[in-house]
Motif scaffolding. Structure first.
Motif, PDB file in Angstrom:
ATOM      1  N   TRP A  35       0.843  -1.195   0.000  1.00 37.28           N
ATOM      2  CA  TRP A  35       0.000   0.000   0.000  1.00 37.28           C
ATOM      3  C   TRP A  35       0.875   1.240   0.000  1.00 37.28           C
ATOM      4  N   MET A  36       0.278   2.347  -0.329  1.00 42.20           N
ATOM      5  CA  MET A  36       0.984   3.617  -0.404  1.00 42.20           C
ATOM      6  C   MET A  36       0.472   4.508   0.751  1.00 42.20           C
ATOM      7  N   VAL A  37       1.392   5.076   1.487  1.00 41.96           N
ATOM      8  CA  VAL A  37       1.023   6.000   2.588  1.00 41.96           C
ATOM      9  C   VAL A  37       0.990   7.404   2.010  1.00 41.96           C
ATOM     10  N   GLY A  81      -0.608  11.649   2.312  1.00 40.69           N
ATOM     11  CA  GLY A  81      -1.037  12.656   3.255  1.00 40.69           C
ATOM     12  C   GLY A  81       0.123  13.504   3.738  1.00 40.69           C
ATOM     13  N   PRO A  82      -0.141  14.423   4.676  1.00 43.16           N
ATOM     14  CA  PRO A  82       0.911  15.328   5.195  1.00 43.16           C
ATOM     15  C   PRO A  82       2.076  14.541   5.798  1.00 43.16           C
ATOM     16  N   GLY A  83       3.251  14.915   5.423  1.00 43.11           N
ATOM     17  CA  GLY A  83       4.445  14.291   5.987  1.00 43.11           C
ATOM     18  C   GLY A  83       4.810  12.969   5.357  1.00 43.11           C
ATOM     19  N   ALA A  84       4.016  12.494   4.416  1.00 41.25           N
ATOM     20  CA  ALA A  84       4.269  11.193   3.788  1.00 41.25           C
ATOM     21  C   ALA A  84       5.479  11.310   2.874  1.00 41.25           C
TER      22      ALA A  84
END
Length: 349
Positions: A342-344, A346-349
């Protein structure tokens, strides 16, 4: 780059390093070192494909004195390291040098498993029945009554027999020699190297400082021929004899029993035809010969047992080949990304 080549003719000096040999003067290890160097020279061994692996102890200095590859490992773990070396590089000629303390105490577990797996290596176990490097404590092979720094009143522990331990672990090659047998030792070492699989060789070795002459009765300068026997496949089990020596004796199965007994040729109608012929493929006979001890029996030297069996290296290679056939030829990156990924985001990713 020029590839290393092996000279047409090798000598023992070709396998000696420039390192100072640091054993006590008179130590039996010197004779063993010379014998190993002679054997490798005689067999025209490739130095670039020869490896000596040792643990800890006086015997474990060995790799420093061999002009080959080598590992001086940790206490009792030489068989584990040697197994890794052989599995990673099956074409290498791997020798393990250990002692009665290193191999049968802390290293007993590792020794058992390399033998039962039948990894294609040669194990040389130097047995002087004492801890030499750590200043003379009783070892796993010390006889009952041995007085040492750790057993000042005499050892009460029953000693281990290296040959019995090896055979109990399923060894397919078992031999015994001694530092005194300069002429006979090379033949045993050659046989061990030529054996396909794990070859176990016990070498009785004199510790001149802490256990001097422990084997003197049958390997010392005054040893009587009737106290030892050199066995040879297909030859009758005869010993003794000669000028000013005991009469020729032999070993047979005692009538009505499964036990061995010593007989004298010429007495009570006994002839050479009554004597057992050594069969190195018979594990029962090997066990009986290994168990012979004085004063009633001679100590047996030579190849006691040899019978081929599937080699661990081949089995592992076969499994790897089968696994490759079942696995698609894909990249490491593709393998890492297959399955649940899976791919994370969002902010800070």
């Amino acid at each position: 780059m020029n590839a290393p080549t092996t000279p047409a003719k090798l000598t023992p000096k070709d396998f000696a390093t420039d390192q100072e040999v640091r054993w006590c003067p008179g130590c039996g290890d010197y004779a063993i070192l010379k014998s190993v160097q002679k054997v490798l020279a005689d067999l025209k061994a490739d130095k670039d494909k020869t490896v000596f692996v040792s643990g800890i102890g006086c015997s474990s200095r060995f790799p420093y004195y061999m002009d080959t590859y080598g590992f001086h490992t940790i206490h009792g773990r030489a068989p584990a390291v040697a197994t890794g070396v052989k599995m990673a590089n099956p074409e290498l000629d791997v020798w393990i040098v250990t002692g009665d303390g290193d191999g049968l105490s802390i290293g007993g577990n590792h020794l058992l498993h390399i033998i039962r797996r039948n990894v294609d290596t040669q194990i040389l176990l130097f047995n002087n029945e004492i801890y030499g490097l750590t200043k003379g404590q009783a070892s796993p092979t010390s006889a009952i009554g041995t007085r040492s720094s750790s057993t000042p009143e005499g050892s009460v522990d029953a000693p281990l027999d290296p040959i019995k331990v090896a055979m109990g672990a399923g060894a397919r090659f078992v031999a015994r020699t001694a530092d005194k047998w300069i002429k006979e030792m090379p033949d045993v070492l050659k046989a061990a190297r030529e054996h396909r699989g794990c070859a176990f060789v016990e070498i009785l070795q004199n510790c001149i400082v802490y256990n001097d002459a422990v084997f003197g009765e049958f390997t010392g300068k005054e040893a009587v021929p009737g106290t030892y026997i050199h066995v040879e496949h297909g030859k009758p089990l005869l010993f003794g004899g000669g000028r000013n020596e005991p009469p020729v004796k032999g070993i047979r199965v005692k009538p009505g029993t499964f036990k061995l007994e010593v007989v004298t040729l010429g007495e009570n109608g006994i002839s050479e035809a009554d004597v057992l012929v050594h069969d190195k493929t018979d594990p029962v006979l090997a066990g009986l010969l290994a168990a012979m001890t004085g004063p009633d029996f001679p100590v047996a030297f030579g190849v006691l047992y040899e019978d081929a069996a599937p080699v661990h290296d081949d089995s592992v290679a076969s499994h790897k080949a089968d696994a490759r056939k079942k696995t698609p030829d894909v990249s490491i990156n593709a393998l890492l990304k297959r399955g649940r990924t899976w791919m994370v985001e969002g902010p800070g990713a």
